[in-house]
Scaffold this active site. Structure first.
Site, PDB file in Angstrom:
ATOM      1  N   HIS A 162      -5.496   4.886   6.480  1.00 33.85           N
ATOM      2  CA  HIS A 162      -4.849   5.683   5.447  1.00 33.85           C
ATOM      3  C   HIS A 162      -3.362   5.865   5.748  1.00 33.85           C
ATOM      4  CE1 HIS A 162      -8.189   6.597   2.871  1.00 33.85           C
ATOM      5  NE2 HIS A 162      -8.924   6.976   3.903  1.00 33.85           N
ATOM      6  N   ASP A 213       0.868  -1.185   0.000  1.00 35.42           N
ATOM      7  CA  ASP A 213       0.000   0.000   0.000  1.00 35.42           C
ATOM      8  C   ASP A 213       0.896   1.224   0.000  1.00 35.42           C
ATOM      9  OD1 ASP A 213      -2.949   0.989   0.445  1.00 35.42           O
ATOM     10  OD2 ASP A 213      -1.677   2.212   1.756  1.00 35.42           O
TER      11      ASP A 213
END
Length: 613
Positions: free
Chosen positions: A204, A63
């Site tokens: 996030h 990610d």
């Protein structure tokens, strides 16, 4: 000395955790094959006939956090990656990255990553090599993989690192394939984490989101396992939504060898539906039963097919030739090309007392072609007739007659009139020089007449008649293309026998016996086998080729072109030949630089038109 029961390997580059602390990325537990040795690529696994199960496959879930959404203009600010196999975490890598630019406020609000946090972080040129080493030999996984892969590929390209990851899995696509809209109205990572009640909450931040993606991926794997998907290759086949019947037809490929050759899909009545070539017959045929085949026409063909036949070949050249011949023999409904090997138009010099040029599908002894479009062939014929003063009138003239087409009062050829018009009648003897000029031009003996066209182009350009000059330029380019192709193939087809060899890349040689432009025999001398002995055996067993009419001696232009391309590939060698393999001194190939200039001009014109539009 055996391997230890426990390994604790530090990645060479330190990494920075989500809080800014330094965390060593390490591999705990069982020895990782990717770290201890070279892991087989998926191509190599396929060649070995082994399809890895999902729990045997090593995945690296990655990610990224970035300064924005464009890989072209934005930069990476954080990388998080988790390596897993068989449900076990083998290692983690996490680091903040100094993007070398300001981080927009809305990105700071979303991720919590500030410029102060990345001020002392390593740049991407320090981080990327560690990530590439960490992920080497594994399947990359990301949630919305297109986004993450675009940034990683852009960084690799900018820094000059090769991008070797051919297998990428997107958990967004997998989730949308597995879960219904009612069950999962959205496939955002946060929504899937809640749906599967995973232990890690997406924040996030790169490592947290990568860890959450690992758990989501495993939950999705449990779902597809209940549907009979147990291996990575089956998972890739499952993603595009192929029907069960289409996947089941893959068993038709089980008998195919992993060698070069030609494959034939057959319908219910044994009719040939489609013909193709492959370096690896089994692997290529199986691609028709996977998501990599997206053509609706081919999916329709696969639905109709009931069996697959094959012809093993020595190497690619033989496979290509066999394909052309099978296409001509069967004219399969689902092939779009090469069904008529002798189709095309020829610019022919007629055999009569006053020869002229005509466009025909049957070549004469002196001819140029084949040319795909009849209009192009007519343009070539008109230009050659104009520069050599061949007659363009169609009257039949006996050997005792005279050519009587006349010029106008001011000594010019009438508009649309005969190219051989003159102020006095011309008998057969006086007409012969024009015929000889045309024959020499068409066969490569003399390209002088075409140089008069360049003078005409210069005159038109000087007079600022640019549109007329462009039309003449294009006609000359078409003429040169037709002449060059025909002269190249004619040079090959006039040789009664030519034996050639080409390295096979494994220390051996691909061998071919070529007779009048056609492949008569093919074989391979593997490493350690004397190639000359194999060449002699192939020559003795080669098929007999009887030359036919026309410049190509009866050979199909596509087959001759395939053989020619193989012969002129770097590394190919002529073992023996009954005649020299060469082009005439004034062949159209000498005009290659001029034709390249014309092609560049055309490309530039298209760019300007596109910009204007």
């Amino acid at each position: 000395m055996g391997l230890p029961d426990h390994l604790d390997l530090d990645v060479h580059t330190s990494t920075t955790g989500p809080t800014g602390t330094v965390v060593p990325a390490r591999i705990d537990g069982a020895a990782d094959p990717a770290a201890l040795g070279t892991q087989l690529s998926f191509d190599a696994i396929g060649d070995a006939g082994f399809d890895p199960l999902l729990f045997e496959t090593t995945f690296v879930i990655v990610d990224l956090e970035t300064t924005g959404g464009s890989a072209a203009t934005d930069r990476i600010t954080e990388i998080g990656a988790v390596k897993v196999r068989g449900g076990e975490i083998l290692g983690e890598l996490a680091t903040l990255v100094d993007p070398g630019r300001a981080i927009p406020q809305h990105i700071v609000a979303l991720t919590g990553i500030t410029e102060a946090m990345v001020y002392r972080a390593p740049r991407i040129d320090e981080v990327l090599p560690a990530f590439l080493e960490f992920a080497h030999g594994c399947v990359l996984v990301a949630h919305n993989a297109g986004f993450d892969m675009s940034f990683l590929r852009a960084a690799a390209a900018e820094l000059g690192h090769p991008w070797t990851f051919r297998r990428v899995l997107c958990t967004v696509k997998l989730a949308r394939r597995v879960l219904t809209r009612d069950e999962a109205p959205t496939v955002k990572l946060s929504a899937l984490a809640r749906h599967f009640a995973v232990a890690t909450t997406p924040t996030h931040r790169a490592l947290d989101d990568a860890r959450a993606t690992v758990e989501v991926m495993h939950a999705l794997f449990e779902r597809v396992g209940n549907l009979g998907v147990h291996s990575y290759r089956e998972l890739i086949d499952f993603l595009p939504g192929l029907s069960t019947a289409q996947r089941a037809k893959r068993q038709m490929t089980d008998h195919l060898p992993t060698r070069p050759g030609v494959y034939l899909f057959r319908g219910p009545s044994g009719e040939v539906l489609y013909v193709g070539t492959a370096v690896d017959l089994r692997r290529r045929a199986r691609q028709y039963f996977t998501g990599s085949e997206t053509r609706a026409r081919m999916r329709e063909m696969v639905t109709l097919a009931v069996s697959i036949d094959h012809v093993e070949c020595a190497h690619r050249l033989e496979a290509g030739v066999r394909e052309l011949r099978l296409l001509a023999a069967h004219a399969p409904a689902y092939n779009r090309r090469s069904k008529s090997p002798h189709r095309g138009w020829w610019v022919c010099l007629t055999e009569e007392p006053f020869p002229r040029l005509k466009v025909s599908q049957n070549p004469t002894t002196v001819a140029v072609g084949p040319i795909r479009v009849r209009g192009d062939a007519a343009a070539v014929a008109d230009l050659i007739a104009a520069v050599t003063r061949l007659r363009s009138c169609t009257r039949r003239l006996s050997s005792s007659a005279a050519h009587t087409c006349t010029v106008t009062a001011d000594g010019r050829r009438p508009v649309g009139g005969c190219h051989a018009a003159s102020d006095t009648p011309v008998d057969a003897g006086g007409y012969t020089p024009a015929v000889e000029r045309a024959a020499a031009l068409m066969t490569g003996g003399d390209d002088g007449p075409l140089r008069t066209v360049l003078d005409r182009l210069q005159s038109l350009a000087s007079a600022e008649m640019f549109e007329t000059a462009a039309r003449l330029r294009d006609r000359l380019a078409v003429t040169l293309a037709g002449l060059e192709r025909c002269q190249r193939l004619t040079a090959l087809c006039r040789i009664s026998e030519l034996v050639a060899a080409r390295p096979d890349g494994s220390g051996g040689w691909e061998l071919a016996v070529i007779r009048h432009g056609r492949l008569a025999s093919a074989g391979v001398a593997t490493r350690g086998v004397a190639p000359m002995q194999v060449a002699q055996s192939l020559t003795l067993a080669a098929e007999t080729v009887v030359p036919g009419p026309g410049p190509l001696r009866g050979a199909a232009a596509e087959e001759a072109a395939l053989v020619y391309a193989w012969l002129v590939t770097p590394g190919s060698r002529i073992v023996c030949s009954t005649a020299p393999f060469m082009l005439p001194v004034a062949a159209a190939a000498r005009w290659g630089d001029w034709r390249e200039t014309v092609a560049t001009a055309h490309a530039r014109s298209r760019e300007l038109v596109a910009l204007a539009g």
